[in-house]
Design a protein around this motif. Structure first.
Motif, mmCIF file in Angstrom:
data_model
loop_
_atom_site.group_PDB
_atom_site.id
_atom_site.type_symbol
_atom_site.label_atom_id
_atom_site.label_comp_id
_atom_site.label_asym_id
_atom_site.label_seq_id
_atom_site.Cartn_x
_atom_site.Cartn_y
_atom_site.Cartn_z
ATOM 1 N N UNK A 1 0.859 -1.191 0.000
ATOM 2 C CA UNK A 1 0.000 0.000 0.000
ATOM 3 C C UNK A 1 0.887 1.229 0.000
ATOM 4 N N UNK A 2 0.549 2.203 -0.814
ATOM 5 C CA UNK A 2 1.345 3.429 -0.880
ATOM 6 C C UNK A 2 0.443 4.644 -1.014
ATOM 7 N N UNK A 3 0.851 5.712 -0.374
ATOM 8 C CA UNK A 3 0.205 7.012 -0.525
ATOM 9 C C UNK A 3 1.275 7.996 -0.989
ATOM 10 N N UNK A 4 0.873 8.976 -1.780
ATOM 11 C CA UNK A 4 1.844 9.902 -2.332
ATOM 12 C C UNK A 4 1.228 11.279 -2.528
ATOM 13 N N UNK A 5 2.114 12.256 -2.579
ATOM 14 C CA UNK A 5 1.714 13.637 -2.860
ATOM 15 C C UNK A 5 2.794 14.254 -3.742
ATOM 16 N N UNK A 6 2.386 14.769 -4.883
ATOM 17 C CA UNK A 6 3.321 15.318 -5.860
ATOM 18 C C UNK A 6 2.840 16.708 -6.256
ATOM 19 N N UNK A 7 3.679 17.724 -6.020
ATOM 20 C CA UNK A 7 3.301 19.104 -6.307
ATOM 21 C C UNK A 7 4.283 19.735 -7.282
ATOM 22 N N UNK A 8 3.757 20.511 -8.229
ATOM 23 C CA UNK A 8 4.575 21.314 -9.119
ATOM 24 C C UNK A 8 3.780 22.546 -9.511
ATOM 25 N N UNK A 9 4.323 23.704 -9.185
ATOM 26 C CA UNK A 9 3.630 24.949 -9.496
ATOM 27 C C UNK A 9 2.273 25.020 -8.824
ATOM 28 N N UNK A 10 1.246 25.289 -9.612
ATOM 29 C CA UNK A 10 -0.111 25.420 -9.094
ATOM 30 C C UNK A 10 -0.840 24.077 -9.007
ATOM 31 N N UNK A 11 -0.213 22.992 -9.435
ATOM 32 C CA UNK A 11 -0.894 21.705 -9.482
ATOM 33 C C UNK A 11 -0.404 20.773 -8.381
ATOM 34 N N UNK A 12 -1.300 19.882 -7.948
ATOM 35 C CA UNK A 12 -0.970 18.904 -6.913
ATOM 36 C C UNK A 12 -1.729 17.614 -7.199
ATOM 37 N N UNK A 13 -1.026 16.484 -7.051
ATOM 38 C CA UNK A 13 -1.639 15.167 -7.228
ATOM 39 C C UNK A 13 -1.416 14.368 -5.955
ATOM 40 N N UNK A 14 -2.511 13.959 -5.316
ATOM 41 C CA UNK A 14 -2.456 13.182 -4.078
ATOM 42 C C UNK A 14 -3.257 11.906 -4.278
ATOM 43 N N UNK A 15 -2.641 10.758 -3.964
ATOM 44 C CA UNK A 15 -3.360 9.521 -4.225
ATOM 45 C C UNK A 15 -2.891 8.366 -3.382
ATOM 46 N N UNK A 16 -3.514 7.213 -3.601
ATOM 47 C CA UNK A 16 -3.186 5.993 -2.880
ATOM 48 C C UNK A 16 -3.417 4.806 -3.796
ATOM 49 N N UNK A 17 -2.539 3.787 -3.678
ATOM 50 C CA UNK A 17 -2.659 2.573 -4.469
ATOM 51 C C UNK A 17 -2.412 1.360 -3.579
ATOM 52 N N UNK A 18 -3.178 0.300 -3.811
ATOM 53 C CA UNK A 18 -2.974 -0.981 -3.145
ATOM 54 C C UNK A 18 -2.407 -1.967 -4.158
#
Length: 312
Positions: free
Chosen positions: A87-104
């Protein structure tokens, strides 16, 4: 912030957010060999212990809005070692954008003569947001409708991989996200305009440990990355292990970066890693490099003697 830095960020926003994207979209890690679950679900359970790995990457220090990535993953094998779960959770930000998610992740493991072959699947979702309305535009100019509305959307996805490993060798092939999610500028389907699309990424990773003597080992590894519309990229790495306690290494990423890495086994349960990247392109003139920190904890390792050191 320097004027040239503003132009760089403006260009990145225009290229990655307003036009259709044809480029590397997955979060980038220099220490991928210590965080393989992030790119290959078949890695789950390959270490035969329950472990937790945290990674923090601060890229292009000195440039406002540069990428910043955080991830935490957990994985382990069932008691019969035939199934790996992760299981993993992540947060990736660049400039005005952000991607936050989780995968099993789920991996079915087949024991072979000298190693284990695993077939893995993963599924999850990510929340993508882009705050276009916060972009500082020319206050005296006409309003730009491209920046009038923020974006907020959930993007489900799934991936697959194959991973073979022994005590001294590993080889993995994976496609961590298979769905080509699209991003439109509004929710009105009849008038929406495509501004971004996810593309399938292919990863091929391999590594081997060579014994120089009982105290020194060399671990070369490579990572091939391919995605539609972007140049093929190859990470070439070499780490030297001393006394199975600490290592130093170098990495070259084609047409992008060079990196220095170190890793230390603090005790039977805790491992720490650090990488410093420096761009080999003109971007190096506008930042002081990238920093990446990794921390791994293995549950229960102190209660059982390890049969062999874990290099992957």
């Amino acid at each position: 912030m320097h004027t040239i830095s503003k132009y760089i960020i403006g260009f990145l926003l225009a290229f990655f957010c307003i036009n259709v994207v044809y480029a590397q979209q997955e979060a980038m890690y220099s220490q991928y060999m210590f965080n393989t679950l992030a790119i290959n679900p078949a890695y789950a359970g390959s270490r035969n212990v329950v472990s937790a790995t945290a990674l923090y990457r601060n890229q292009w220090v000195g440039i406002e809005g540069a990428p910043s990535t955080q991830t935490i993953s957990f994985d382990g094998a069932t008691s019969n070692k035939k199934v790996g779960l992760g299981f993993q959770v992540f947060n990736d930000e660049i400039g005005i954008s952000k991607t936050t998610g989780a995968f099993a992740s789920y991996a079915y493991r087949i024991r072979m003569d000298k190693g284990t072959l695993a077939f893995g699947l993963q599924a999850g979702a990510a929340l993508y947001t882009a705050n276009f309305s916060r972009v500082a535009l020319n206050p005296t100019g006409a309003p730009d409708v491209s920046f009038a509305q923020d974006v907020r959307t959930v993007q489900p996805n799934f991936g697959a991989g194959v991973y073979y490993n022994s005590d001294k060798f590993y080889l993995g092939v994976s496609v961590p996200q298979m769905l080509g999610n699209t991003l439109n500028n509004n929710t009105n389907i009849s008038s929406s305009r495509l501004i971004a699309r996810q593309y399938t990424h292919l990863f091929i990773a391999a590594g081997y440990v060579f014994d120089i003597n009982k105290d020194i080992k060399i671990k070369p590894s490579v990572l091939f990355k391919g995605v539609q519309g972007a140049p093929l990229q190859l990470d070439i790495n070499s780490n030297v292990w001393f006394f199975d306690i600490f290592s130093i290494g170098l990495q070259y990423r084609t047409e992008a970066d060079i990196a220095a890495m170190t890793e230390i086994q603090l005790n039977s349960q805790i491992r720490f890693g650090y990488a410093y990247d420096r761009s080999t392109t003109r971007l190096a003139d506008f930042n002081s490099g990238s920093h990446e920190f990794m921390l791994r904890y293995e549950f229960g390792s102190a209660k059982s003697k390890l049969l062999s050191p874990r290099y992957f």
